[in-house]
Design a protein around this motif. Structure first.
Motif, PDB file in Angstrom:
ATOM      1  N   ILE A   4       0.852  -1.225   0.071  1.00  0.00           N
ATOM      2  CA  ILE A   4      -0.079  -0.155  -0.141  1.00  0.00           C
ATOM      3  C   ILE A   4       0.863   1.260   0.031  1.00  0.00           C
ATOM      4  O   ILE A   4       1.695   1.345   0.987  1.00  0.00           O
ATOM      5  CB  ILE A   4      -0.956   0.072   1.102  1.00  0.00           C
ATOM      6  CG1 ILE A   4      -1.811  -1.256   1.269  1.00  0.00           C
ATOM      7  CG2 ILE A   4      -1.744   1.398   1.260  1.00  0.00           C
ATOM      8  CD1 ILE A   4      -2.385  -1.491   2.558  1.00  0.00           C
ATOM      9  N   ILE A   5       0.574   2.112  -0.983  1.00  0.00           N
ATOM     10  CA  ILE A   5       1.307   3.209  -1.118  1.00  0.00           C
ATOM     11  C   ILE A   5       0.577   4.453  -0.605  1.00  0.00           C
ATOM     12  O   ILE A   5      -0.658   4.787  -1.066  1.00  0.00           O
ATOM     13  CB  ILE A   5       1.866   3.415  -2.439  1.00  0.00           C
ATOM     14  CG1 ILE A   5       2.409   2.391  -3.148  1.00  0.00           C
ATOM     15  CG2 ILE A   5       2.714   4.944  -2.475  1.00  0.00           C
ATOM     16  CD1 ILE A   5       4.016   2.131  -2.550  1.00  0.00           C
ATOM     17  N   ASN A   6       1.045   5.154   0.367  1.00  0.00           N
ATOM     18  CA  ASN A   6       0.579   6.648   0.882  1.00  0.00           C
ATOM     19  C   ASN A   6       1.338   7.652   0.766  1.00  0.00           C
ATOM     20  O   ASN A   6       2.426   7.781   1.093  1.00  0.00           O
ATOM     21  CB  ASN A   6       0.066   6.456   2.533  1.00  0.00           C
ATOM     22  CG  ASN A   6      -0.630   5.129   2.643  1.00  0.00           C
ATOM     23  OD1 ASN A   6      -2.088   5.159   2.233  1.00  0.00           O
ATOM     24  ND2 ASN A   6      -0.202   4.259   3.551  1.00  0.00           N
ATOM     25  N   GLU A  15       0.050   7.356 -11.730  1.00  0.00           N
ATOM     26  CA  GLU A  15      -0.131   5.989 -11.649  1.00  0.00           C
ATOM     27  C   GLU A  15       0.838   4.950 -11.679  1.00  0.00           C
ATOM     28  O   GLU A  15       1.073   4.033 -11.069  1.00  0.00           O
ATOM     29  CB  GLU A  15      -1.376   5.722 -12.246  1.00  0.00           C
ATOM     30  CG  GLU A  15      -2.782   6.177 -11.751  1.00  0.00           C
ATOM     31  CD  GLU A  15      -4.006   5.799 -12.470  1.00  0.00           C
ATOM     32  OE1 GLU A  15      -4.019   4.742 -13.149  1.00  0.00           O
ATOM     33  OE2 GLU A  15      -5.212   6.461 -12.199  1.00  0.00           O
ATOM     34  N   ASP A  16       1.682   5.298 -12.981  1.00  0.00           N
ATOM     35  CA  ASP A  16       2.692   4.608 -13.378  1.00  0.00           C
ATOM     36  C   ASP A  16       4.128   4.570 -12.256  1.00  0.00           C
ATOM     37  O   ASP A  16       4.407   3.550 -11.908  1.00  0.00           O
ATOM     38  CB  ASP A  16       3.632   5.167 -14.466  1.00  0.00           C
ATOM     39  CG  ASP A  16       2.425   4.731 -15.758  1.00  0.00           C
ATOM     40  OD1 ASP A  16       1.489   3.939 -15.719  1.00  0.00           O
ATOM     41  OD2 ASP A  16       2.883   5.544 -16.856  1.00  0.00           O
ATOM     42  N   SER A  17       4.253   5.891 -11.554  1.00  0.00           N
ATOM     43  CA  SER A  17       5.148   5.884 -10.465  1.00  0.00           C
ATOM     44  C   SER A  17       4.721   4.851  -9.366  1.00  0.00           C
ATOM     45  O   SER A  17       5.657   4.358  -8.681  1.00  0.00           O
ATOM     46  CB  SER A  17       5.322   7.212 -10.108  1.00  0.00           C
ATOM     47  OG  SER A  17       5.906   7.956 -11.084  1.00  0.00           O
ATOM     48  N   ILE A  18       3.599   4.918  -9.086  1.00  0.00           N
ATOM     49  CA  ILE A  18       2.953   4.018  -7.829  1.00  0.00           C
ATOM     50  C   ILE A  18       3.432   2.657  -8.166  1.00  0.00           C
ATOM     51  O   ILE A  18       3.713   1.861  -7.250  1.00  0.00           O
ATOM     52  CB  ILE A  18       1.506   4.577  -7.636  1.00  0.00           C
ATOM     53  CG1 ILE A  18       1.354   5.698  -7.105  1.00  0.00           C
ATOM     54  CG2 ILE A  18       0.892   3.498  -6.634  1.00  0.00           C
ATOM     55  CD1 ILE A  18       0.181   6.599  -6.848  1.00  0.00           C
ATOM     56  N   ALA A  19       2.788   2.240  -9.204  1.00  0.00           N
ATOM     57  CA  ALA A  19       3.034   0.855  -9.873  1.00  0.00           C
ATOM     58  C   ALA A  19       4.180   0.319  -9.795  1.00  0.00           C
ATOM     59  O   ALA A  19       4.973  -0.690  -9.383  1.00  0.00           O
ATOM     60  CB  ALA A  19       2.362   0.654 -11.189  1.00  0.00           C
ATOM     61  N   LEU A  23       6.240  -2.585  -7.213  1.00  0.00           N
ATOM     62  CA  LEU A  23       6.986  -3.511  -8.069  1.00  0.00           C
ATOM     63  C   LEU A  23       8.402  -3.773  -7.181  1.00  0.00           C
ATOM     64  O   LEU A  23       8.973  -4.500  -7.082  1.00  0.00           O
ATOM     65  CB  LEU A  23       7.279  -3.397  -9.518  1.00  0.00           C
ATOM     66  CG  LEU A  23       5.940  -3.776 -10.380  1.00  0.00           C
ATOM     67  CD1 LEU A  23       6.206  -3.451 -11.924  1.00  0.00           C
ATOM     68  CD2 LEU A  23       5.833  -5.462 -10.083  1.00  0.00           C
ATOM     69  N   LEU A  24       8.940  -2.220  -6.928  1.00  0.00           N
ATOM     70  CA  LEU A  24      10.331  -2.316  -6.458  1.00  0.00           C
ATOM     71  C   LEU A  24      10.057  -2.745  -4.941  1.00  0.00           C
ATOM     72  O   LEU A  24      10.880  -3.686  -4.559  1.00  0.00           O
ATOM     73  CB  LEU A  24      10.719  -0.949  -6.386  1.00  0.00           C
ATOM     74  CG  LEU A  24      11.762  -0.764  -5.443  1.00  0.00           C
ATOM     75  CD1 LEU A  24      13.208  -1.392  -6.044  1.00  0.00           C
ATOM     76  CD2 LEU A  24      12.348   1.014  -5.406  1.00  0.00           C
ATOM     77  N   VAL A  25       9.230  -2.693  -4.172  1.00  0.00           N
ATOM     78  CA  VAL A  25       8.819  -3.158  -3.132  1.00  0.00           C
ATOM     79  C   VAL A  25       8.841  -4.519  -2.900  1.00  0.00           C
ATOM     80  O   VAL A  25       9.297  -5.321  -2.135  1.00  0.00           O
ATOM     81  CB  VAL A  25       7.614  -2.357  -2.130  1.00  0.00           C
ATOM     82  CG1 VAL A  25       7.451  -3.106  -0.920  1.00  0.00           C
ATOM     83  CG2 VAL A  25       7.877  -0.885  -2.013  1.00  0.00           C
ATOM     84  N   GLU A  26       8.078  -5.059  -3.939  1.00  0.00           N
ATOM     85  CA  GLU A  26       7.589  -6.565  -3.897  1.00  0.00           C
ATOM     86  C   GLU A  26       8.933  -7.292  -4.303  1.00  0.00           C
ATOM     87  O   GLU A  26       9.316  -8.340  -3.791  1.00  0.00           O
ATOM     88  CB  GLU A  26       6.660  -6.902  -4.943  1.00  0.00           C
ATOM     89  CG  GLU A  26       5.084  -6.313  -4.550  1.00  0.00           C
ATOM     90  CD  GLU A  26       4.040  -6.436  -5.637  1.00  0.00           C
ATOM     91  OE1 GLU A  26       4.617  -6.659  -7.092  1.00  0.00           O
ATOM     92  OE2 GLU A  26       3.070  -6.228  -5.305  1.00  0.00           O
ATOM     93  N   ASP A  80      12.727   8.497  -4.674  1.00  0.00           N
ATOM     94  CA  ASP A  80      13.392   7.275  -5.117  1.00  0.00           C
ATOM     95  C   ASP A  80      14.540   7.016  -4.088  1.00  0.00           C
ATOM     96  O   ASP A  80      14.602   5.942  -3.738  1.00  0.00           O
ATOM     97  CB  ASP A  80      14.036   7.242  -6.558  1.00  0.00           C
ATOM     98  CG  ASP A  80      12.903   7.170  -7.429  1.00  0.00           C
ATOM     99  OD1 ASP A  80      11.761   6.867  -7.368  1.00  0.00           O
ATOM    100  OD2 ASP A  80      13.278   7.600  -8.500  1.00  0.00           O
ATOM    101  N   ALA A  81      15.346   8.016  -3.792  1.00  0.00           N
ATOM    102  CA  ALA A  81      16.362   7.687  -2.526  1.00  0.00           C
ATOM    103  C   ALA A  81      15.946   7.398  -1.573  1.00  0.00           C
ATOM    104  O   ALA A  81      16.434   6.351  -0.460  1.00  0.00           O
ATOM    105  CB  ALA A  81      17.375   8.930  -2.586  1.00  0.00           C
ATOM    106  N   ALA A  82      14.793   8.111  -0.995  1.00  0.00           N
ATOM    107  CA  ALA A  82      14.025   7.689   0.342  1.00  0.00           C
ATOM    108  C   ALA A  82      13.602   6.230   0.241  1.00  0.00           C
ATOM    109  O   ALA A  82      13.711   5.618   1.351  1.00  0.00           O
ATOM    110  CB  ALA A  82      13.048   8.683   0.810  1.00  0.00           C
ATOM    111  N   VAL A  83      13.042   5.959  -0.589  1.00  0.00           N
ATOM    112  CA  VAL A  83      12.239   4.462  -0.697  1.00  0.00           C
ATOM    113  C   VAL A  83      13.492   3.597  -0.720  1.00  0.00           C
ATOM    114  O   VAL A  83      13.342   2.491   0.065  1.00  0.00           O
ATOM    115  CB  VAL A  83      11.474   4.570  -1.851  1.00  0.00           C
ATOM    116  CG1 VAL A  83      11.051   2.993  -2.167  1.00  0.00           C
ATOM    117  CG2 VAL A  83       9.997   5.204  -1.848  1.00  0.00           C
TER     118      VAL A  83
END
Length: 109
Positions: A4-6, A15-19, A23-26, A80-83
């Motif tokens: 879940i992204i908040n 929506e593409d960035s969220i997707a 995928l990166l998290v998964e 991106d760096a924070a994630v």
């Protein structure tokens, strides 16, 4: 494992960035997927949109099945760096958490 992204109102993501982030998290947490029920990503901008350095915070909450949630956070100048930084920290925390649990089940201390 559900991702879940908040985001805060100062962090607009397409929506593409969220997707891509999902995928990166998964993919990063893939070897823990069977043991996690949910991972929440919380993104906030501490400077309300002004560029003042490491003002983007990513806070990750992982919910291991049957255990207490694990929390980590990382601050950086970009989303991106924070994630990426927070995912590195979470991987280390989960390795430690599940390693200790597995040791107990194998008869270790």
């Amino acid at each position: 494992m559900k991702v879940i992204i908040n985001t805060g109102h100062n962090i607009p993501l397409s929506e593409d960035s969220i997707a891509e982030m999902e995928l990166l998290v998964e993919s990063t947490l893939e070897h823990f997927a069977a043991r996690l029920t949910r991972v929440e990503v919380h993104l906030t901008d501490g400077s309300a949109g002004r560029s003042t350095g490491d003002d983007i915070r990513c806070r990750l909450e992982a919910r291991p099945e049957g255990l207490n949630p694990e929390f980590v956070s990382d601050d950086a100048s970009t989303v991106d760096a924070a994630v990426s930084g927070a995912l590195q920290k979470l991987t280390h925390v989960l390795d430690t958490t599940f390693g200790r649990r597995d040791d107990k089940h194998r008869g270790g201390n």
